[in-house]
Design an enzyme around this catalytic site. Structure first.
Site, PDB file in Angstrom:
ATOM      1  N   GLU A 148      28.034 -11.050  16.826  1.00  0.00           N
ATOM      2  CA  GLU A 148      28.438 -12.171  15.960  1.00  0.00           C
ATOM      3  C   GLU A 148      28.176 -11.762  14.511  1.00  0.00           C
ATOM      4  O   GLU A 148      27.036 -11.535  14.127  1.00  0.00           O
ATOM      5  CB  GLU A 148      27.625 -13.419  16.320  1.00  0.00           C
ATOM      6  CG  GLU A 148      27.891 -14.603  15.403  1.00  0.00           C
ATOM      7  CD  GLU A 148      26.948 -15.782  15.680  1.00  0.00           C
ATOM      8  OE1 GLU A 148      26.569 -16.001  16.850  1.00  0.00           O
ATOM      9  OE2 GLU A 148      26.595 -16.477  14.708  1.00  0.00           O
ATOM     10  N   ARG A 194      28.502 -15.027   5.965  1.00  0.00           N
ATOM     11  CA  ARG A 194      27.578 -15.394   4.892  1.00  0.00           C
ATOM     12  C   ARG A 194      27.656 -14.433   3.722  1.00  0.00           C
ATOM     13  O   ARG A 194      26.928 -14.576   2.756  1.00  0.00           O
ATOM     14  CB  ARG A 194      26.133 -15.394   5.408  1.00  0.00           C
ATOM     15  CG  ARG A 194      25.895 -16.421   6.475  1.00  0.00           C
ATOM     16  CD  ARG A 194      24.487 -16.342   7.041  1.00  0.00           C
ATOM     17  NE  ARG A 194      24.461 -17.041   8.311  1.00  0.00           N
ATOM     18  CZ  ARG A 194      23.450 -17.064   9.145  1.00  0.00           C
ATOM     19  NH1 ARG A 194      22.329 -16.440   8.841  1.00  0.00           N
ATOM     20  NH2 ARG A 194      23.528 -17.723  10.283  1.00  0.00           N
ATOM     21  N   THR A 232      28.603 -18.659  11.601  1.00  0.00           N
ATOM     22  CA  THR A 232      28.489 -19.457  10.367  1.00  0.00           C
ATOM     23  C   THR A 232      29.866 -19.946   9.896  1.00  0.00           C
ATOM     24  O   THR A 232      30.156 -19.959   8.695  1.00  0.00           O
ATOM     25  CB  THR A 232      27.763 -18.670   9.238  1.00  0.00           C
ATOM     26  OG1 THR A 232      26.716 -17.884   9.796  1.00  0.00           O
ATOM     27  CG2 THR A 232      27.152 -19.625   8.230  1.00  0.00           C
ATOM     28  N   LYS A 279      26.228 -23.963  20.673  1.00  0.00           N
ATOM     29  CA  LYS A 279      25.108 -23.287  20.041  1.00  0.00           C
ATOM     30  C   LYS A 279      23.990 -24.322  19.862  1.00  0.00           C
ATOM     31  O   LYS A 279      24.263 -25.503  19.614  1.00  0.00           O
ATOM     32  CB  LYS A 279      25.567 -22.742  18.690  1.00  0.00           C
ATOM     33  CG  LYS A 279      24.462 -22.121  17.848  1.00  0.00           C
ATOM     34  CD  LYS A 279      25.057 -21.243  16.756  1.00  0.00           C
ATOM     35  CE  LYS A 279      23.992 -20.840  15.756  1.00  0.00           C
ATOM     36  NZ  LYS A 279      24.228 -19.501  15.219  1.00  0.00           N
TER      37      LYS A 279
END
Ligand code: 3PG
Length: 215
Positions: free
Chosen positions: A46, A50, A74, A134
């Site tokens: 993953e 960011r 994210t 998640k």
């Protein structure tokens, strides 16, 4: 949109239910990083959105590291979701959920794991058809004890906890029936990436692969 994990993703997670959560500051490092993780046995990655380099990092991994299943983490906005899919991301992960995001996710061609931190959030997402979520940030939210408690009222929801998990605690999470995988940055520490210390990352990946053998 796919609410559930697709077969390849589900199969990979059964094999090794650990997902490295990666922050890539320099796209040039994405390929050797993915290769180092793969050498240790981790094949689902993953890449968090960011950093400026994240999308280019995903693109390069897709093109140059066959055998790796790379997704984007994210994901906070619909635009980020679309860009990540265009870059080749095979799944998308978000720390939470927003009405705009779940609406947009209806049109996405890859599995999406939205994040839940409370029973109400998990129930709202389950109502929309999401059964794999998640759980973030796992440790501050109560970790293993919290997930154990969620299993009773929400037996049909499985979680991928991340946030504060390390080699010492991963096994306890993986022993829970409602945990499908754990995620974390511990297998690819920022300092090791910056130093291009791929041997250390391969060792951490190998250790994570080993500890993840289902109990
Ligand atoms: C995430 O986005 O899942 C977390 O930042 C990973 O948390 P960790 O860095 O504590 O492993």
């Amino acid at each position: 949109m796919q609410h559930l994990l697709n077969p390849r993703l589900a199969e990979e997670l059964r094999r090794v239910p650990v997902v490295p959560v990666l922050t890539i500051d320099d796209a040039k490092l994405a390929v050797p990083l993915a290769q180092a993780l793969m050498a240790g046995g981790l094949r689902i990655l993953e890449v968090t959105l960011r950093t400026e380099a994240a999308l280019e990092g995903i693109r390069r991994i897709v093109q140059e590291v066959p055998g790796v299943l790379v997704g984007a983490g994210t994901v906070r906005t619909p635009d980020q979701g679309h860009s990540a899919i265009a870059a080749g991301a095979r799944f998308l992960v978000s720390p939470g959920m927003t009405p705009r995001l779940v609406q947009s996710a209806d049109g996405w061609s890859v599995p999406f794991l939205p994040g839940a931190a409370t029973p109400s959030e998990a129930m709202a997402l389950a109502d929309l058809g999401y059964r794999a979520l998640k759980f973030f940030p796992a440790e501050p939210l109560g970790g293993v004890a919290a997930l154990k408690a969620l299993a009773a009222p929400l037996p049909d929801v499985v979680f991928c906890p991340t946030g504060g998990i390390g080699p010492d605690t991963a096994r306890d999470y993986l022993a829970l029936p409602n945990v499908v995988a754990v995620g974390g940055s511990w297998v690819a520490p920022a300092a090791a990436i910056a130093k291009e210390d791929w041997d250390t990352i391969t060792r951490l990946s190998r250790e994570a692969t080993g500890l993840a053998v289902r109990i």
